[in-house]
Design an enzyme around this catalytic site. Structure first.
Site, PDB file in Angstrom:
ATOM      1  N   LYS A 195      11.248  -4.680   6.538  1.00 14.79           N
ATOM      2  CA  LYS A 195      10.411  -4.373   7.699  1.00 14.79           C
ATOM      3  C   LYS A 195       9.038  -5.022   7.538  1.00 14.79           C
ATOM      4  O   LYS A 195       8.269  -4.661   6.662  1.00 14.79           O
ATOM      5  CB  LYS A 195      10.216  -2.862   7.881  1.00 14.79           C
ATOM      6  CG  LYS A 195       9.565  -2.585   9.236  1.00 14.79           C
ATOM      7  CD  LYS A 195       8.911  -1.231   9.344  1.00 14.79           C
ATOM      8  CE  LYS A 195       7.460  -1.189   8.965  1.00 14.79           C
ATOM      9  NZ  LYS A 195       6.545  -1.971   9.798  1.00 14.79           N
ATOM     10  N   GLU A 269       3.366  -1.254  -4.671  1.00  9.17           N
ATOM     11  CA  GLU A 269       2.203  -2.116  -4.913  1.00  9.17           C
ATOM     12  C   GLU A 269       1.158  -1.690  -3.902  1.00  9.17           C
ATOM     13  O   GLU A 269       1.298  -1.965  -2.709  1.00  9.17           O
ATOM     14  CB  GLU A 269       2.615  -3.582  -4.759  1.00  9.17           C
ATOM     15  CG  GLU A 269       1.689  -4.517  -5.479  1.00  9.17           C
ATOM     16  CD  GLU A 269       0.590  -5.031  -4.583  1.00  9.17           C
ATOM     17  OE1 GLU A 269      -0.467  -4.345  -4.538  1.00  9.17           O
ATOM     18  OE2 GLU A 269       0.768  -6.065  -3.946  1.00  9.17           O
ATOM     19  N   CYS A 303      -5.247  -6.926  -1.664  1.00  8.00           N
ATOM     20  CA  CYS A 303      -5.226  -5.699  -2.467  1.00  8.00           C
ATOM     21  C   CYS A 303      -5.956  -5.883  -3.791  1.00  8.00           C
ATOM     22  O   CYS A 303      -6.547  -4.952  -4.316  1.00  8.00           O
ATOM     23  CB  CYS A 303      -3.796  -5.241  -2.693  1.00  8.00           C
ATOM     24  SG  CYS A 303      -2.718  -6.566  -3.214  1.00  8.00           S
ATOM     25  N   GLU A 400     -11.283   1.499  -0.899  1.00  2.04           N
ATOM     26  CA  GLU A 400     -10.844   0.150  -0.566  1.00  2.04           C
ATOM     27  C   GLU A 400     -11.271  -0.170   0.874  1.00  2.04           C
ATOM     28  O   GLU A 400     -10.859   0.523   1.805  1.00  2.04           O
ATOM     29  CB  GLU A 400      -9.317   0.070  -0.691  1.00  2.04           C
ATOM     30  CG  GLU A 400      -8.786  -1.332  -0.489  1.00  2.04           C
ATOM     31  CD  GLU A 400      -7.280  -1.441  -0.655  1.00  2.04           C
ATOM     32  OE1 GLU A 400      -6.556  -0.600  -0.097  1.00  2.04           O
ATOM     33  OE2 GLU A 400      -6.838  -2.372  -1.344  1.00  2.04           O
TER      34      GLU A 400
HETATM   35  P1  NDP Z   1       0.134   0.860   5.636  1.00  2.00           P
HETATM   36  O1  NDP Z   1       0.327   1.280   4.217  1.00  2.00           O
HETATM   37  O2  NDP Z   1       0.241   1.881   6.690  1.00  2.00           O
HETATM   38  O3  NDP Z   1       1.163  -0.302   5.994  1.00  2.00           O
HETATM   39  C1  NDP Z   1       2.003  -0.996   5.090  1.00  2.00           C
HETATM   40  C2  NDP Z   1       3.436  -1.073   5.631  1.00  2.00           C
HETATM   41  O4  NDP Z   1       4.048   0.234   5.618  1.00  2.00           O
HETATM   42  C3  NDP Z   1       3.523  -1.531   7.076  1.00  2.00           C
HETATM   43  O5  NDP Z   1       4.691  -2.273   7.254  1.00  2.00           O
HETATM   44  C4  NDP Z   1       3.579  -0.206   7.814  1.00  2.00           C
HETATM   45  O6  NDP Z   1       4.068  -0.332   9.100  1.00  2.00           O
HETATM   46  C5  NDP Z   1       4.494   0.592   6.914  1.00  2.00           C
HETATM   47  N1  NDP Z   1       4.394   2.040   7.068  1.00  2.00           N
HETATM   48  C6  NDP Z   1       3.419   2.788   7.648  1.00  2.00           C
HETATM   49  N2  NDP Z   1       3.705   4.102   7.559  1.00  2.00           N
HETATM   50  C7  NDP Z   1       4.877   4.208   6.894  1.00  2.00           C
HETATM   51  C8  NDP Z   1       5.703   5.301   6.475  1.00  2.00           C
HETATM   52  N3  NDP Z   1       5.357   6.567   6.696  1.00  2.00           N
HETATM   53  N4  NDP Z   1       6.842   5.044   5.809  1.00  2.00           N
HETATM   54  C9  NDP Z   1       7.204   3.779   5.525  1.00  2.00           C
HETATM   55  N5  NDP Z   1       6.477   2.698   5.907  1.00  2.00           N
HETATM   56  C10 NDP Z   1       5.325   2.901   6.575  1.00  2.00           C
HETATM   57  O7  NDP Z   1      -1.240   0.105   5.744  1.00  2.00           O
HETATM   58  P2  NDP Z   1      -2.115  -0.099   7.080  1.00  2.00           P
HETATM   59  O8  NDP Z   1      -1.648  -1.319   7.724  1.00  2.00           O
HETATM   60  O9  NDP Z   1      -2.160   1.155   7.896  1.00  2.00           O
HETATM   61  O10 NDP Z   1      -3.569  -0.307   6.464  1.00  2.00           O
HETATM   62  C11 NDP Z   1      -4.377   0.824   6.105  1.00  2.00           C
HETATM   63  C12 NDP Z   1      -5.159   0.517   4.856  1.00  2.00           C
HETATM   64  O11 NDP Z   1      -4.265   0.268   3.791  1.00  2.00           O
HETATM   65  C13 NDP Z   1      -5.998  -0.724   4.928  1.00  2.00           C
HETATM   66  O12 NDP Z   1      -7.238  -0.475   5.484  1.00  2.00           O
HETATM   67  C14 NDP Z   1      -6.081  -1.138   3.493  1.00  2.00           C
HETATM   68  O13 NDP Z   1      -7.136  -0.474   2.873  1.00  2.00           O
HETATM   69  C15 NDP Z   1      -4.792  -0.680   2.903  1.00  2.00           C
HETATM   70  N6  NDP Z   1      -3.779  -1.748   2.743  1.00  2.00           N
HETATM   71  C16 NDP Z   1      -3.533  -2.172   1.501  1.00  2.00           C
HETATM   72  C17 NDP Z   1      -2.618  -3.179   1.295  1.00  2.00           C
HETATM   73  C18 NDP Z   1      -2.324  -3.662  -0.055  1.00  2.00           C
HETATM   74  O14 NDP Z   1      -1.701  -4.699  -0.202  1.00  2.00           O
HETATM   75  N7  NDP Z   1      -2.734  -2.956  -1.069  1.00  2.00           N
HETATM   76  C19 NDP Z   1      -1.939  -3.837   2.400  1.00  2.00           C
HETATM   77  C20 NDP Z   1      -2.229  -3.264   3.692  1.00  2.00           C
HETATM   78  C21 NDP Z   1      -3.134  -2.272   3.822  1.00  2.00           C
HETATM   79  P3  NDP Z   1       3.015  -0.626  10.283  1.00  2.00           P
HETATM   80  O15 NDP Z   1       2.412  -1.953  10.048  1.00  2.00           O
HETATM   81  O16 NDP Z   1       3.860  -0.631  11.468  1.00  2.00           O
HETATM   82  O17 NDP Z   1       2.040   0.504  10.260  1.00  2.00           O
END
Ligand code: NDP
Length: 491
Positions: A195, A269, A303, A400
């Protein structure tokens, strides 16, 4: 008068160096109006859908499907069938051929992918072209090499594939994260339901075309787009044997709670708040470049971004001065312009989060610096930002931000640097800038971080394992270590 002064006197140097626009053409990308889900090698229509946009212009690029729990079930069934009907028992040398093919096709079509990645995600074309695409192809090449050598990678442990892997990826490196996840899973003989993130589905959907071109058997890779609900349905599905997740710590924790006791394998991660530690004996100009690359690369949507700069007190002033000067030269704007250094913020939601944390930094008493730059009116933008006068307790030093925002703190001794750097719930990466090799080795042993870079930052290589400690998650991606989460061992 020195030789240089004499030359400068005569040189026809303009007063101001500005760059003419150098936009990359969009023509290389052919977008469909609407995308279904890629399941069992076919496109499947869904009831619900949503629009995906370009964050630099807010232009609608395409309509994308919102996968329901039933769609996820169809995808998992297709992945299971492909697993049982041949993929898992295919000789490693045959699986490798597909991976090599995918890698080569990615190289051939890299311009198309790079343009689409910048269009849908907002990152500068020079980064998607020079970092995301070459690394994505390199991951497939690298793991293709392991596919027929698993017995040698894990001698006397009889490695077998896990089954169906559910993979959930974020929006900051859409294609690269897809490659990090798919390549080792396929090399080990698993099938996958992946996904992509809600805001950046397009390169994953274009990748389905690569899978067809490579003639990968139907169902081995299934791509299901949608928001967090689709991700949650994948995590919950009883037919999935392993979950690999990259994203926020909050969602990571929820997934871990959900999977407890199910026997499903899990790698996480998650977030980071990396310390970039600069000692007074380092090559200062080189360190400034590393700091800039550490936090402004990909708008800080990284990240492992070096979001906390620890400067040794003796060089604090010249370092901050050089840094501010360097910031003035960063060009913020059109991601498709080849001169752009800092592109668009990935989404309105992320921009709001950055603004909120920056406001908190100002309120708590930190001093803000932003170089003069004109931000485009449409789209989501944030100027490169440096905070000085930051206390360790401030939110901007703890949380973060995931944006182009650097917090500068100071230290006097190596011990103090270690203590402050480790004072975070995260533990993903760190950087050390010093001339002394012995200090690098000592620091690397003391820092609780999965990756420690020395005199460089944000260097990635498929042969090198990447992953975190503490709330940055567990499990490793990349290298030989990256194979383990996709294997069971009959010991
Ligand atoms: P999320 O953790 O929500 O998103 C990461 C992935 O998980 C996306 O594909 C998301 O879908 C999916 N997801 C969301 N909720 C669920 C769930 N309950 N069960 C399974 N999968 C899920 O990150 P966000 O995009 O909301 O970003 C929020 C914050 O997270 C950022 O501000 C940043 O600080 C941090 N972040 C950190 C990352 C890293 O690599 N460490 C990467 C991205 C974000 P969808 O996109 O549809 O919400």
């Amino acid at each position: 008068m020195t030789e240089l002064d004499r030359k400068q006197d005569r040189a026809p140097v303009p007063k101001e160096w500005t760059y003419a626009p150098a936009p990359e053409s969009r023509d290389v990308v052919k977008l469909q109006d609407r995308y279904g889900l890629f399941i069992g090698g076919e496109w499947l229509e869904t009831k619900e859908s949503y629009e995906t946009i370009s964050p630099s212009s807010e232009e609608v690029l395409a309509t994308v499907s919102q996968g329901s729990p039933e769609d996820v079930d169809t995808a998992v069934t297709a992945a299971r069938a492909a697993y049982s009907n041949g993929w898992s028992s295919l000789p490693g040398s045959e699986r490798a051929k597909y991976l090599f093919r995918i890698a080569r096709i990615l190289q051939e079509r890299s311009r198309e992918f790079a343009v689409l990645e910048s269009l849908n995600g907002g990152k500068p074309i020079k980064e998607s072209r020079d970092v995301d695409l070459p690394l994505a192809a390199a991951h497939f090449f690298y793991y293709a090499g392991w596919a027929d050598k698993l017995e040698y990678a894990f001698p006397n442990r009889k490695p077998t594939p896990v089954g169906v892997a559910g993979q959930i990826i974020p929006w900051n490196f859409p294609l690269l994260m897809l490659a990090w996840k798919l390549a080792p899973a396929l090399a080990c003989g698993n099938t996958v339901v992946l996904k992509p993130a809600e805001t950046t589905p397009l390169t994953a959907l274009l990748f389905c075309d690569v899978l067809r071109q490579a003639e990968l058997p139907p169902g081995v890779v299934n791509i299901v787009t949608g928001d967090g609900r689709t991700g949650a349905a994948l995590v919950e599905h009883p037919g999935v044997d392993k979950i690999a997740f990259t994203g926020s710590t909050e969602v990571g924790k929820a997934i871990q709670r959900q999977l407890a006791g199910t026997g499903k394998k899990l790698t996480l991660e998650l977030g980071g708040k990396a310390a970039n530690i600069v000692f007074d004996d380092c090559a200062l100009d080189q360190a400034v470049e590393g700091i800039v690359n550490g936090i402004y690369f990909n708008q800080g949507h990284v990240c492992c971004a070096g979001s906390r700069l620890f400067a040794q007190e003796s060089i604090y002033e010249p370092l901050v001065e050089k840094l501010k000067k360097r910031l003035e030269t960063l060009r913020v704007g059109d991601p498709l312009d080849k001169n752009t250094d800092v592109g668009a913020i990935n989404s309105k939601m992320q921009l709001d989060r950055i603004k909120e944390l920056v406001a908190a930094g100002e309120e708590e008493g930190a001093e803000i610096y932003q170089p003069p730059c004109v931000l485009p009116e449409k789209g989501y933008w944030f100027a490169p930002t440096v905070f000085t006068n930051v206390a360790q307790s401030y939110r901007i030093a703890q949380e973060e931000i995931f944006g182009p925002v650097l917090s500068v703190l100071t230290f006097r001794t190596p011990e103090e640097a270690v203590e402050k750097a480790n004072n975070t719930p995260y533990g993903l990466s760190a950087g050390v800038w010093t001339e002394k090799g012995s200090r690098i080795l000592w620091m690397a042993q003391q820092l609780r971080a999965g990756v420690v870079w020395a005199n460089t930052f944000n260097r990635f290589d498929p042969t090198s394992p990447f992953g975190g400690y503490k709330e940055s998650g567990f499990g490793r991606e990349g290298g030989l270590h990256g194979l383990e989460p996709y294997l069971r061992f009959d010991e």
